[in-house]
Structures are given as structure tokens and as C-alpha cells.
Design a protein around this motif. Structure first.
Motif, PDB file in Angstrom:
ATOM      1  N   GLU A 142     -62.614 -27.552 -38.241  1.00 17.24           N
ATOM      2  CA  GLU A 142     -62.969 -26.464 -37.187  1.00 17.24           C
ATOM      3  C   GLU A 142     -64.147 -26.538 -36.920  1.00 17.24           C
ATOM      4  OE1 GLU A 142     -60.704 -24.734 -35.769  1.00 17.24           O
ATOM      5  OE2 GLU A 142     -58.808 -24.867 -36.999  1.00 17.24           O
TER       6      GLU A 142
ATOM      7  N   LYS B 225     -54.434 -32.791 -51.433  1.00 12.08           N
ATOM      8  CA  LYS B 225     -54.444 -32.144 -50.094  1.00 12.08           C
ATOM      9  C   LYS B 225     -53.060 -33.060 -49.442  1.00 12.08           C
ATOM     10  CE  LYS B 225     -58.645 -30.149 -49.169  1.00 12.08           C
ATOM     11  NZ  LYS B 225     -59.998 -30.226 -48.442  1.00 12.08           N
TER      12      LYS B 225
ATOM     13  N   THR C 113     -54.292 -28.186 -43.285  1.00 10.88           N
ATOM     14  CA  THR C 113     -55.082 -27.502 -42.969  1.00 10.88           C
ATOM     15  C   THR C 113     -56.441 -28.007 -42.563  1.00 10.88           C
ATOM     16  OG1 THR C 113     -54.238 -25.701 -44.347  1.00 10.88           O
ATOM     17  CG2 THR C 113     -56.371 -25.265 -43.358  1.00 10.88           C
TER      18      THR C 113
ATOM     19  N   GLY D 144     -60.742 -24.642 -41.903  1.00 11.81           N
ATOM     20  CA  GLY D 144     -59.796 -23.676 -41.300  1.00 11.81           C
ATOM     21  C   GLY D 144     -58.750 -22.868 -42.365  1.00 11.81           C
ATOM     22  N   THR D 145     -58.171 -22.084 -41.860  1.00 14.88           N
ATOM     23  CA  THR D 145     -57.183 -21.185 -42.555  1.00 14.88           C
ATOM     24  C   THR D 145     -55.589 -21.305 -42.206  1.00 14.88           C
ATOM     25  OG1 THR D 145     -57.558 -19.250 -41.341  1.00 14.88           O
ATOM     26  CG2 THR D 145     -58.953 -19.541 -43.256  1.00 14.88           C
ATOM     27  N   LYS D 146     -55.710 -21.851 -41.130  1.00 16.70           N
ATOM     28  CA  LYS D 146     -54.181 -21.829 -40.382  1.00 16.70           C
ATOM     29  C   LYS D 146     -53.554 -23.093 -40.733  1.00 16.70           C
ATOM     30  CE  LYS D 146     -51.720 -21.478 -36.037  1.00 16.70           C
ATOM     31  NZ  LYS D 146     -51.952 -21.551 -34.418  1.00 16.70           N
TER      32      LYS D 146
END
Length: 466
Positions: free
Chosen positions: A216, A254, A265, A269-271
């Protein structure tokens, strides 16, 4: 190449005017005076663009559009009308028309539409060609090999290509792991979507995660914009994790989430972002040993190893060397446009290549043949065109027979045993461990072969006992 255009209009003056204007722009033009004639022409020939009036007696422009969609759906169709209505425009566009033009029109604007439509057709053809070329290049039938181990690889590719199962491809460096991965992709239902790969050992940890998952804006100092990661870009396609053993521990966590949850993700980012991917992985290391040493996650190991394909090293499939040599001769004859083409390889040179152990596997063999094709002045590759380490490589028998030097004794019985065991193992490797078939290769009876296998404590099998 000049584009072919079909102009369809019941007004002769319009057909002639458009034909002259298009020919002046370099297009090849054919005309039809009604819809019925146009349908016949479309069914019999391939056009880059079709331009048709909508309102014609009997068979109209909609019929022409339907015919093109039926037999040449990739061909852009431009609709013309002197009686514009929103309903007609919407109907033609819904049916797949490229554009809708109202008469009278500006010729400069009209030519721009034609040029864009023609370029669209050319791009569609190039894209189709590339897809077929890639599929042909990575057909598993084009992976060279008759060795029993390679036949197993072919069987696995054929069986698992169309599944979504994760595949772990093992093999030494240079054996062709990425070629197998691409064969799995281009022979699957995902072949029209991206194949994207990354070498997990080629990037530092922070950069690897940014490449894999994206980031992001503001995630780190140089992140001045949002970036889509490679895994997200491969949505609906295949993602290939090369040298997965080298992935840092934090990245392994991940990757496990992507495999389990089918989501990722971005860095910073968090979404969560859902992804539809098939994951393929490759390694030249022993992942099971990595699990024991606590450098590779056990849960990730089992997630990756749903299907396991092991590619044998070239030294264990030397019967494939003549096939591979000729394949690469053909490839580099075409690539290096020499006056005299290389026809093949001299027996002495081939023998040197079969004696060599090939630590770099297929990659090293390919480089050797390319070098020889470039340097060889004659029609056959000779020993003198090979690198020194290859033509000076000892034969397998040289490695087994000790030199008689000084006054020390040589154990003849042990030497003969070593030679016998080496030949037994060689024959069994070529017959997938089958005693019956290996005995035939060595011109031995089944009983004699079984006795020698037992004597040397070699694992083997007989037909009906697999």
C-alpha cells in the motif's frame, strides 16, 4: 500486411465512395450490395473489418453482424445508418458490434475508427498465435526423454495438469523444473490466464514480500504509490514459486495463508484480498531435511507437497543424451543463421558427452551444444568443438578400474564386483527396477540376474510384485 475490409451497402454510390477512400489509405477492399451477398462472402473469406449499413432490403445489417459473430467472432463489425435511433444503436452494440456510425460522417473520424478496428483484429490474431505457440512449446510431449524416470514425469503432467492441486517439483539445478511447471500450466484449464513466477532466493526478504503480495502507499519509505503484487496479478492463473526452500520464515507464514485461505494482504495493508490461484513450487534442496533442521515450516511443506514430481538428473538418464543433442542442434541451427547447418554429432564426440557427468544438467548440455553449433566449421560436431572438461572426462569404466602403480596390491575380485554392481544398477535404472527386463539388457537368465541382485543387496522387483 494490408488489412482486408468488406463494405456492405445497397447504395452503389456509398460502396464506391468508401472503396476508393479505403484503398487510398492502403486497405484491400471488397464490396457487397446486400446482406445475403455479404453473409456468403463472410462465410467463405476472412476479413479484418466488416463495415455494413443497417437498413437494407430483405437481409439487413443485423443479419450480417449475426453471421460474422457466428463464423468469425474476432472480426470487428462497424454498423452504419442514415436513420439513427438509440434503440438500434443499443441493439447492435449488445450483439457485439465494434462501433455504430451515423451517416453522413466525417471521413477523418471514420478512418480513425477503421484503423482502431483493424489494429484490434491484428492484436487478437497475435494473441491467439502466441497462446498456441506457448501451448505448443510447453506441451509435455516436447519435453525430451525416453528414460523411465522421465516417463513418470510425463505421466504425472498428463494426470494432474487439469487439477488445481498444488505441485512440488524437485530436481537438481538445470534439470528443467520451470519447463515442467509451464507444461502443467499451458496444458490446464488456466492456460488463458497468467503464468507468473518468482525466484524466492533472488530477492532480500522485504523486497520479496513486496513483489509477492504488493504494498500500500506509505507502507515504507519509498512506497509512494500502491502496488499490486505478483500473486494478485496472477489471479485465475498459475503462480510458480521457484527455489521455495530459500523463502524466509516470515514469508513462509504468508505463503501458507495464501494456500489455506486463498487470500493475501498487501504489505502495509489491512484488507484481505481473495485470489484464485494454482500454486506450483520447485526446489533443488531437500525440503524434508529443511523441516528437520527447522528452516522450513512443516505445515507449508505438506501444503506444497500435495503432488510431488521428481526430475532425474541428466547423469541418471544418459540414454536421453542423443535425443537432447539433436533437439538442441535443431534449435540453434535455426537461431544462429549459419551458412552450413550442423547435421549431427560424430560418434566419438557423442561418446565423450555420454561419459561426462553433467553437473549442470540439461542447462549445461544446451550451452555446450550452442557453443559447438557456433564454433563447428563442418557439418558434424567433433570432439574438438567440445569444452575440455567434457572431452577429457574419464569413462565410467576408468572410474571403476584402479591404476596398478608402485608395489601395492590391487584387489581384482573387489574391482570386478564393483564393475558388476555398476552394470546391474545401470540396467535396473533403465528398466524401472524390473529384474526381468534388466536381465535381457545384460543378456543374463532371470535366475542369474536375481542371484547377482541378491549378492549385491540391490533393491529390485519382478513383474507382478510391484
Amino acid at each position: 500486411m494490408m488489412s482486408r475490409i468488406l463494405v456492405v451497402d445497397n447504395e452503389k454510390s456509398m460502396r464506391e465512395m468508401l472503396s476508393i477512400a479505403l484503398k487510398n489509405e492502403g486497405y484491400e477492399v471488397e464490396t457487397a450490395r446486400n446482406g445475403e451477398m455479404a453473409v456468403e462472402m463472410v462465410e467463405g473469406s476472412d476479413y479484418d473489418v466488416v463495415i455494413t449499413d443497417i437498413n437494407m432490403p430483405r437481409s439487413n445489417g443485423i443479419d450480417v453482424l449475426d453471421a460474422v459473430n457466428r463464423v468469425r467472432p474476432e472480426t470487428p463489425v462497424i454498423m452504419m445508418t442514415g436513420y439513427a435511433s438509440a434503440e438500434t444503436a443499443v441493439e447492435t452494440m449488445k450483439k457485439g458490434a465494434y462501433d455504430y456510425i451515423t451517416k453522413p460522417f466525417n471521413m477523418k473520424d471514420f478512418m480513425l475508427v477503421i484503423r482502431n478496428a483493424s489494429e484490434k483484429k491484428q492484436l487478437a490474431e497475435e494473441n491467439t498465435y502466441l497462446k498456441f505457440a506457448l501451448k505448443d512449446k510447453y506441451q509435455f510431449g516436447n519435453i525430451i526423454g525416453q528414460n523411465a524416470g522421465m516417463k513418470k514425469v510425463f505421466e504425472y503432467i498428463e494426470k494432474v495438469s487439469n487439477s488445481n492441486a498444488t505441485v512440488l517439483i524437485g530436481g537438481e539445478s538445470g534439470t528443467g523444473k520451470e519447463l515442467v511447471a509451464k507444461a502443467l500450466h499451458y496444458n490446464s484449464s488456466r492456460k488463458n490466464y497468467p503464468f507468473i513466477s518468482i525466484n524466492c532466493g533472488a530477492l532480500p526478504e522485504n523486497l520479496l514480500e513486496s513483489e509477492l503480495f504488493g504494498h500500500e502507499k506509505g507502507a515504507f519509505t519509498s512506497a509512494d504509490s500502491t502496488k499490486i503484487g505478483l500473486m494478485e496479478a496472477a489471479h485465475k492463473g498459475t503462480f510458480f514459486l521457484d527455489e521455495v526452500y530459500e523463502a524466509p520464515h516470515s514469508t513462509q507464514v504468508k505463503l501458507l495463508r495464501v494456500l489455506q485461505e486463498r487470500e493475501l494482504t498487501r504489505v502495509g495493508g489491512t484488507k484481505p484480498i481473495k485470489v484464485d490461484l494454482r500454486i506450483l513450487a520447485a526446489t533443488n534442496r531437500d525440503l524434508a531435511e529443511g523441516v528437520k533442521q527447522k528452516v522450513f515450516r512443516e505445515d507449508l511443506y505438506y501444503r506444497l507437497k500435495v503432488i510431488s514430481i521428481e526430475i532425474p538428473p541428466l547423469r541418471k538418464r544418459k540414454e536421453d543424451i542423443p535425443l537432447l543433442v539433436q533437439h538442441f542442434i535443431n534449435k540453434y541451427n535455426e537461431q544462429h543463421d549459419k551458412e552450413g547447418k550442423i547435421q549431427g554429432i560424430e560418434p566419438d564426440a557423442l561418446k565423450c558427452m555420454e561419459n561426462y557427468e553433467w553437473p549442470g544438467n540439461i542447462r549445461e548440455l544446451e550451452n555446450t551444444i550452442e557453443r559447438a553449433v557456433v564454433l563447428e566449421p563442418g557439418g558434424l560436431i567433433r570432439v574438438s568443438s567440445l569444452p575440455e572438461e567434457i572431452f577429457k572426462a574419464p569413462s565410467p569404466a576408468d572410474n571403476l578400474i584402479p591404476a596398478i602403480e608402485g608395489e601395492g596390491p590391487v584387489d581384482l575380485e573387489q574391482t570386478l564386483d564393483n564393475i558388476e554392481k555398476s552394470m546391474l544398477l545401470g540396467a535396473l535404472s533403465k528398466t524401472d527396477g524390473m529384474i526381468n527386463k534388466a536381465a535381457k539388457l545384460l543378456n543374463l537368465s532371470f535366475r542369474s540376474m536375481r542371484y547377482r541382485v541378491k549378492k549385491h543387496n540391490i533393491n529390485a522387483k519382478t513383474e507382478g510384485n510391484e
